[in-house]
Design a protein around this motif. Structure first.
Motif, PDB file in Angstrom:
ATOM      1  N   VAL A 173     -11.542  -1.054  11.146  1.00 41.20           N
ATOM      2  CA  VAL A 173     -11.807   0.077  10.248  1.00 41.20           C
ATOM      3  C   VAL A 173     -10.534   0.481   9.507  1.00 41.20           C
ATOM      4  O   VAL A 173     -10.552   0.722   8.293  1.00 41.20           O
ATOM      5  N   VAL A 174      -9.425   0.543  10.229  1.00 40.56           N
ATOM      6  CA  VAL A 174      -8.146   0.896   9.595  1.00 40.56           C
ATOM      7  C   VAL A 174      -7.759  -0.160   8.559  1.00 40.56           C
ATOM      8  O   VAL A 174      -7.313   0.162   7.450  1.00 40.56           O
ATOM      9  N   GLY A 175      -7.956  -1.438   8.913  1.00 37.21           N
ATOM     10  CA  GLY A 175      -7.655  -2.507   7.970  1.00 37.21           C
ATOM     11  C   GLY A 175      -8.496  -2.411   6.712  1.00 37.21           C
ATOM     12  O   GLY A 175      -7.997  -2.580   5.590  1.00 37.21           O
ATOM     13  N   GLU A 176      -9.783  -2.118   6.885  1.00 34.17           N
ATOM     14  CA  GLU A 176     -10.672  -1.976   5.729  1.00 34.17           C
ATOM     15  C   GLU A 176     -10.287  -0.767   4.880  1.00 34.17           C
ATOM     16  O   GLU A 176     -10.319  -0.820   3.644  1.00 34.17           O
ATOM     17  N   ALA A 177      -9.910   0.322   5.541  1.00 31.03           N
ATOM     18  CA  ALA A 177      -9.488   1.514   4.800  1.00 31.03           C
ATOM     19  C   ALA A 177      -8.231   1.224   3.979  1.00 31.03           C
ATOM     20  O   ALA A 177      -8.130   1.622   2.812  1.00 31.03           O
ATOM     21  N   LEU A 178      -7.287   0.514   4.577  1.00 28.77           N
ATOM     22  CA  LEU A 178      -6.069   0.140   3.846  1.00 28.77           C
ATOM     23  C   LEU A 178      -6.397  -0.785   2.677  1.00 28.77           C
ATOM     24  O   LEU A 178      -5.814  -0.668   1.595  1.00 28.77           O
ATOM     25  N   ARG A 179      -7.343  -1.693   2.893  1.00 34.95           N
ATOM     26  CA  ARG A 179      -7.749  -2.600   1.812  1.00 34.95           C
ATOM     27  C   ARG A 179      -8.311  -1.808   0.631  1.00 34.95           C
ATOM     28  O   ARG A 179      -7.966  -2.061  -0.532  1.00 34.95           O
ATOM     29  N   LEU A 180      -9.163  -0.835   0.927  1.00 34.20           N
ATOM     30  CA  LEU A 180      -9.753  -0.028  -0.141  1.00 34.20           C
ATOM     31  C   LEU A 180      -8.700   0.809  -0.861  1.00 34.20           C
ATOM     32  O   LEU A 180      -8.776   1.006  -2.078  1.00 34.20           O
ATOM     33  N   ILE A 181      -7.712   1.286  -0.108  1.00 33.37           N
ATOM     34  CA  ILE A 181      -6.629   2.050  -0.730  1.00 33.37           C
ATOM     35  C   ILE A 181      -5.831   1.156  -1.673  1.00 33.37           C
ATOM     36  O   ILE A 181      -5.520   1.536  -2.813  1.00 33.37           O
ATOM     37  N   PHE A 182      -5.497  -0.050  -1.220  1.00 32.05           N
ATOM     38  CA  PHE A 182      -4.771  -0.988  -2.085  1.00 32.05           C
ATOM     39  C   PHE A 182      -5.592  -1.347  -3.319  1.00 32.05           C
ATOM     40  O   PHE A 182      -5.049  -1.511  -4.417  1.00 32.05           O
ATOM     41  N   MET A 183      -6.904  -1.471  -3.146  1.00 36.30           N
ATOM     42  CA  MET A 183      -7.761  -1.781  -4.285  1.00 36.30           C
ATOM     43  C   MET A 183      -7.791  -0.631  -5.285  1.00 36.30           C
ATOM     44  O   MET A 183      -7.792  -0.840  -6.499  1.00 36.30           O
ATOM     45  N   GLU A 184      -7.806   0.583  -4.761  1.00 39.05           N
ATOM     46  CA  GLU A 184      -7.809   1.743  -5.662  1.00 39.05           C
ATOM     47  C   GLU A 184      -6.480   1.852  -6.403  1.00 39.05           C
ATOM     48  O   GLU A 184      -6.441   2.217  -7.578  1.00 39.05           O
ATOM     49  N   ILE A 185      -5.407   1.531  -5.713  1.00 41.70           N
ATOM     50  CA  ILE A 185      -4.098   1.515  -6.374  1.00 41.70           C
ATOM     51  C   ILE A 185      -4.083   0.459  -7.477  1.00 41.70           C
ATOM     52  O   ILE A 185      -3.554   0.675  -8.569  1.00 41.70           O
ATOM     53  N   LEU A 186      -4.701  -0.690  -7.186  1.00 41.50           N
ATOM     54  CA  LEU A 186      -4.770  -1.772  -8.176  1.00 41.50           C
ATOM     55  C   LEU A 186      -5.502  -1.314  -9.432  1.00 41.50           C
ATOM     56  O   LEU A 186      -5.124  -1.652 -10.549  1.00 41.50           O
TER      57      LEU A 186
END
Length: 339
Positions: A173-186
């Motif tokens: 879950v933490v990994g997925e949350a970080l992925r979504l954050i990086f995607m939003e930054i992108l």
């Protein structure tokens, strides 16, 4: 007039077909992964190896479809700087999510894993606040509290809890949350928008490399100890093909509908997974407390999705092409092998 009505009916039917395909593939992929990892017939308890196969298969197929057969077009705009600063972190977090999430299936039931995944918006929101992408408000605090309470109630109702499995799932879950954050930054800071096929093309090889390194040290020695690898090519190829088909179905649904539709379909899929897993797997024993807590959590998730989509509606220009969707809009609450 009749022709127009006929075309409209055909489009409507096609849209529902895509949505049903997404729900079927998304839930089916979770069941398929659980079966491959836990079944004595397959005897392939290697979540790292399975996820690595998915990413290699996806990388090769994306290359064939975009560069050789040219059925799909890769969106332009990717630079080396963007790839290093955004795509590689996204690929690494995606690899982490799939690795830990699939490993959890070795210890906890599919239904309980799905219930724990409902905490995802809370993790995304907290990390978003820390990254300066979200703003704390009373409304969001209430939504996060509802989701957290629902997950706690669902966990309390679980008859047999493996804390190792819970830790793995929460790590996913933490990994997925970080992925979504990086995607939003992108999207927000880099201004790059890619359709899911393009995203798969760029991310899959990176994720495969991130999975290869731990696989060499953690799972390959175990597989070598068996003498001959337990490897069923047909089953694993079908499993990888289903993974790719799932990604393609996301592309089709978003292209023909909206981010709201894919999120609503994701919630429906979550319930399908929870209920059907009780029929398919012996280790799944649902209780009324489970279902009550999960219903509370899903209500909170629905409120969160509604809040996010309203915010996104203000950012998206009406002239924007339908197939070039923001990466965060393409993401739902599911954690099966999907970008």
């Amino acid at each position: 007039m009749a022709d127009r009505d006929r075309r409209w009916a055909k489009e409507e039917l096609l849209t529902y077909a895509y949505i049903l395909l997404y729900i079927a593939l998304s839930s089916g992929q979770i069941f398929f992964n659980k079966w491959v990892l836990s079944s004595k017939e397959i005897n392939f308890p290697y979540p790292l190896g399975l996820t690595l196969l998915h990413m290699i298969f996806s990388s090769v197929l994306c290359f064939m479809l975009t560069k050789v057969l040219k059925i799909f077009k890769v969106d332009e705009g990717m630079t080396l700087d963007v790839y290093i600063t955004s795509v590689i972190p996204i690929g690494a977090m995606f690899a982490m999510t799939l690795w830990l999430g699939n490993t959890a299936y070795l210890y906890i039931s599919v239904a309980f894993a799905q219930m724990l995944k409902a905490i995802m918006p809370v993790a995304v929101f907290i990390l978003g606040v820390l990254a300066g992408l979200e703003v704390m408000s009373c409304r969001m605090l209430l939504i996060m509290s509802v989701i957290s309470f629902g997950v706690l109630v669902a966990s309390y109702g679980e008859m047999e809890i493996s804390w190792i499995g819970v830790v793995y799932q929460m790590g996913g879950v933490v990994g997925e949350a970080l992925r979504l954050i990086f995607m939003e930054i992108l999207v927000k800071r880099k201004g790059l928008k890619l359709n899911p096929i393009s995203l798969m093309y760029y991310v899959s090889p990176c994720s495969a490399l991130c999975l290869l390194i731990p696989w060499i040290f953690l799972e390959k020695p175990k597989m070598d100890e068996q003498g001959t690898w337990s490897f069923k090519p047909l089953v694993l190829t079908l499993n990888s093909l289903c993974t790719f088909a799932l990604n393609l179905s996301v592309f089709l649904v978003i292209s023909h509908t909206s981010a709201l539709t894919i999120r609503v379909a994701g919630v429906v899929k979550d319930w399908v997974v929870v209920l059907f897993s009780a029929l398919l797997f012996a280790d799944t024993k649902l209780t009324l407390i489970n279902l009550f807590g999960y219903a509370i959590a899903i209500a909170g998730v629905a409120a969160y999705n509604n809040h996010k989509l309203r915010k996104e509606a203000y950012r998206v220009s009406p002239e924007e092409p339908a197939q070039s969707v923001p990466l965060v809009a393409a993401s739902t609450s599911t954690n099966e092998t999907r970008i």
